[in-house]
Design an enzyme around this catalytic site. Sequence first.
Site, PDB file in Angstrom:
ATOM      1  N   ARG A 171     -12.192   2.042  -8.466  1.00 30.66           N
ATOM      2  CA  ARG A 171     -11.352   3.240  -8.634  1.00 30.66           C
ATOM      3  C   ARG A 171     -11.602   3.850 -10.020  1.00 30.66           C
ATOM      4  O   ARG A 171     -12.225   3.216 -10.883  1.00 30.66           O
ATOM      5  CB  ARG A 171      -9.882   2.855  -8.487  1.00 30.66           C
ATOM      6  CG  ARG A 171      -9.538   2.500  -7.054  1.00 30.66           C
ATOM      7  CD  ARG A 171      -8.044   2.429  -6.851  1.00 30.66           C
ATOM      8  NE  ARG A 171      -7.749   2.137  -5.449  1.00 30.66           N
ATOM      9  CZ  ARG A 171      -6.554   2.207  -4.914  1.00 30.66           C
ATOM     10  NH1 ARG A 171      -5.516   2.573  -5.645  1.00 30.66           N
ATOM     11  NH2 ARG A 171      -6.377   1.927  -3.639  1.00 30.66           N
ATOM     12  N   GLU A 198       1.198 -13.209  12.455  1.00 27.74           N
ATOM     13  CA  GLU A 198       1.804 -12.058  13.128  1.00 27.74           C
ATOM     14  C   GLU A 198       1.717 -10.844  12.201  1.00 27.74           C
ATOM     15  O   GLU A 198       2.074 -10.936  11.019  1.00 27.74           O
ATOM     16  CB  GLU A 198       3.287 -12.334  13.450  1.00 27.74           C
ATOM     17  CG  GLU A 198       3.492 -13.431  14.471  1.00 27.74           C
ATOM     18  CD  GLU A 198       2.936 -13.080  15.849  1.00 27.74           C
ATOM     19  OE1 GLU A 198       2.932 -11.873  16.202  1.00 27.74           O
ATOM     20  OE2 GLU A 198       2.498 -14.002  16.556  1.00 27.74           O
ATOM     21  N   GLU A 238     -12.480  -4.497  -4.385  1.00 29.92           N
ATOM     22  CA  GLU A 238     -12.932  -3.120  -4.154  1.00 29.92           C
ATOM     23  C   GLU A 238     -12.197  -2.139  -5.064  1.00 29.92           C
ATOM     24  O   GLU A 238     -12.738  -1.093  -5.441  1.00 29.92           O
ATOM     25  CB  GLU A 238     -12.725  -2.733  -2.683  1.00 29.92           C
ATOM     26  CG  GLU A 238     -13.657  -3.439  -1.697  1.00 29.92           C
ATOM     27  CD  GLU A 238     -13.313  -4.897  -1.418  1.00 29.92           C
ATOM     28  OE1 GLU A 238     -12.179  -5.322  -1.752  1.00 29.92           O
ATOM     29  OE2 GLU A 238     -14.171  -5.625  -0.868  1.00 29.92           O
ATOM     30  N   ASN A 239     -10.958  -2.470  -5.433  1.00 26.84           N
ATOM     31  CA  ASN A 239     -10.175  -1.588  -6.297  1.00 26.84           C
ATOM     32  C   ASN A 239     -10.783  -1.429  -7.696  1.00 26.84           C
ATOM     33  O   ASN A 239     -10.461  -0.479  -8.416  1.00 26.84           O
ATOM     34  CB  ASN A 239      -8.723  -2.074  -6.429  1.00 26.84           C
ATOM     35  CG  ASN A 239      -7.893  -1.948  -5.162  1.00 26.84           C
ATOM     36  OD1 ASN A 239      -6.968  -2.738  -4.935  1.00 26.84           O
ATOM     37  ND2 ASN A 239      -8.188  -0.967  -4.313  1.00 26.84           N
ATOM     38  N   ARG A 257      -0.786   9.294 -10.066  1.00 28.90           N
ATOM     39  CA  ARG A 257      -0.896   8.071  -9.252  1.00 28.90           C
ATOM     40  C   ARG A 257      -0.285   6.864  -9.954  1.00 28.90           C
ATOM     41  O   ARG A 257       0.340   6.007  -9.332  1.00 28.90           O
ATOM     42  CB  ARG A 257      -2.363   7.774  -8.917  1.00 28.90           C
ATOM     43  CG  ARG A 257      -2.992   8.708  -7.897  1.00 28.90           C
ATOM     44  CD  ARG A 257      -4.438   8.307  -7.618  1.00 28.90           C
ATOM     45  NE  ARG A 257      -4.535   6.961  -7.052  1.00 28.90           N
ATOM     46  CZ  ARG A 257      -4.381   6.677  -5.767  1.00 28.90           C
ATOM     47  NH1 ARG A 257      -4.142   7.629  -4.899  1.00 28.90           N
ATOM     48  NH2 ARG A 257      -4.486   5.435  -5.347  1.00 28.90           N
ATOM     49  N   ASP A 260       0.829  -1.213   0.000  1.00 25.56           N
ATOM     50  CA  ASP A 260       0.000   0.000   0.000  1.00 25.56           C
ATOM     51  C   ASP A 260       0.865   1.265   0.000  1.00 25.56           C
ATOM     52  O   ASP A 260       1.974   1.263   0.508  1.00 25.56           O
ATOM     53  CB  ASP A 260      -0.928  -0.028   1.236  1.00 25.56           C
ATOM     54  CG  ASP A 260      -2.100   0.927   1.084  1.00 25.56           C
ATOM     55  OD1 ASP A 260      -2.329   1.430  -0.032  1.00 25.56           O
ATOM     56  OD2 ASP A 260      -2.780   1.170   2.102  1.00 25.56           O
ATOM     57  N   GLY A 261       0.304   2.328  -0.565  1.00 30.05           N
ATOM     58  CA  GLY A 261       0.952   3.636  -0.494  1.00 30.05           C
ATOM     59  C   GLY A 261       1.507   4.163  -1.818  1.00 30.05           C
ATOM     60  O   GLY A 261       2.177   5.191  -1.836  1.00 30.05           O
ATOM     61  N   SER A 301      -8.142  -4.786   5.229  1.00 29.39           N
ATOM     62  CA  SER A 301      -8.749  -4.506   3.917  1.00 29.39           C
ATOM     63  C   SER A 301      -9.176  -5.754   3.130  1.00 29.39           C
ATOM     64  O   SER A 301      -8.844  -5.907   1.946  1.00 29.39           O
ATOM     65  CB  SER A 301      -7.807  -3.630   3.069  1.00 29.39           C
ATOM     66  OG  SER A 301      -7.535  -2.415   3.730  1.00 29.39           O
TER      67      SER A 301
HETATM   68  C1  IPE Z   1      -5.493  -2.763  -0.174  1.00 31.71           C
HETATM   69  O1  IPE Z   1      -5.157  -1.432  -0.331  1.00 31.71           O
HETATM   70  C2  IPE Z   1      -5.436  -3.473  -1.485  1.00 31.71           C
HETATM   71  C3  IPE Z   1      -4.123  -3.573  -2.093  1.00 31.71           C
HETATM   72  C4  IPE Z   1      -2.971  -3.178  -1.578  1.00 31.71           C
HETATM   73  C5  IPE Z   1      -4.095  -4.177  -3.385  1.00 31.71           C
HETATM   74  P1  IPE Z   1      -6.278  -0.292  -0.454  1.00 31.71           P
HETATM   75  O2  IPE Z   1      -5.532   0.984  -0.576  1.00 31.71           O
HETATM   76  O3  IPE Z   1      -7.217  -0.639  -1.547  1.00 31.71           O
HETATM   77  O4  IPE Z   1      -7.028  -0.424   0.935  1.00 31.71           O
HETATM   78  P2  IPE Z   1      -7.869   0.659   1.760  1.00 31.71           P
HETATM   79  O5  IPE Z   1      -8.891   1.200   0.825  1.00 31.71           O
HETATM   80  O6  IPE Z   1      -6.904   1.708   2.204  1.00 31.71           O
HETATM   81  O7  IPE Z   1      -8.430  -0.093   2.908  1.00 31.71           O
HETATM   82  C1  IPE Z   2      -1.663   0.282  -3.340  1.00 32.70           C
HETATM   83  O1  IPE Z   2      -1.451   1.655  -3.385  1.00 32.70           O
HETATM   84  C2  IPE Z   2      -1.894  -0.294  -4.709  1.00 32.70           C
HETATM   85  C3  IPE Z   2      -3.281  -0.685  -4.987  1.00 32.70           C
HETATM   86  C4  IPE Z   2      -4.255  -0.668  -4.131  1.00 32.70           C
HETATM   87  C5  IPE Z   2      -3.588  -1.149  -6.330  1.00 32.70           C
HETATM   88  P1  IPE Z   2      -2.650   2.702  -3.342  1.00 32.70           P
HETATM   89  O2  IPE Z   2      -3.016   3.042  -4.735  1.00 32.70           O
HETATM   90  O3  IPE Z   2      -3.747   2.202  -2.497  1.00 32.70           O
HETATM   91  O4  IPE Z   2      -1.921   3.928  -2.650  1.00 32.70           O
HETATM   92  P2  IPE Z   2      -2.573   4.966  -1.635  1.00 32.70           P
HETATM   93  O5  IPE Z   2      -3.142   4.183  -0.500  1.00 32.70           O
HETATM   94  O6  IPE Z   2      -3.622   5.708  -2.388  1.00 32.70           O
HETATM   95  O7  IPE Z   2      -1.417   5.818  -1.214  1.00 32.70           O
HETATM   96 MG    MG Z   3      -4.139   2.388  -0.507  1.00 29.62          MG
END
Ligand code: IPE
Ligand code: IPE
Ligand code: MG
Length: 243
Positions: free
Chosen positions: A66, A202, A62-63, A28, A15-16, A191
């Site tokens: 987007r 853990e 859920e993605n 992004r 994530d991030g 998530s």
């Molecule tokens: C979880 O990250 C899914 C992946 C890393 C693929 P998200 O960014 O989608 O999760 P939330 O929305 O912060 O919970």
């Molecule tokens: C994780 O990064 C990758 C996916 C969920 C596909 P994010 O796209 O969720 O990055 P943030 O959380 O918006 O920083």
């Molecule tokens: Mg994220």
Amino acid sequence: MDKSKLPRHIAIIMDGNGRWARNRQLPRLEGHRRGSEVVEGIAETCRDLGIENLTLYAFSQENWSRPTDEVAGLMELLKYFLVEKRPKLIKNEIRLRVIGQIDRLPESVLRELTKTIYETRHCEKMTLTLALSYSSRSELTEVVNLMVRSALAEGNASRVVREDELDRMLYTEGLPEPDLLIRTSGEHRISNFLLWQMAYTELYFTETLWPDFGRAELEKAIEEYQRRERRFGLTTDQVRAIL
Ligand code: IPE
Ligand code: IPE
Ligand code: MG
């Protein structure tokens, strides 16, 4: 690091990427691109350390909600990864596996995915599992539906399902449960990832954003894991008596 106490299975919520890009005033998708570049190094590090299983949460169900261009960009990156890294996976003897509702993936992605899975099927150094279009709740719901259907077909209203039966019907069939879960980017949540499978995993959380995650941080997480005592509901004395 104690090589005799390595986790057999590491799962990572990568994530991030979006925040990494925003911090640099980049789109992004550039964050996702940099994030995808990190995957190879982490997989090779795990393999070199002797970790048998690495599972990466790459795209959740859920993605799909987007923005369309972000989803399309992620699918292109995924396809690129599957083609580009195929020879390296084979060379490094890393077997690819997937968990998730993959029939929702675009056909061209599915084709490359199937090909990479097929061509790495004999690789035995490590199993790299990608969670794609994955939702733990839908995984469990699917299993429940299959069970209901089979009980009805058998005409067996008193059918009792055992935990191990349910476990074997999940996408993760045959994989050991994750010993260590790492989530990057400072979020402290699961998530919808491997809810059943992580009953005794853990958890390790780090502020580092996924595109900045490297070998040193991975080793730090493993060392922290090795300092923990896994009790599985028992007392410390009981656990020490078993060891
Ligand atoms: C979880 O990250 C899914 C992946 C890393 C693929 P998200 O960014 O989608 O999760 P939330 O929305 O912060 O919970
Ligand atoms: C994780 O990064 C990758 C996916 C969920 C596909 P994010 O796209 O969720 O990055 P943030 O959380 O918006 O920083
Ligand atoms: Mg994220």
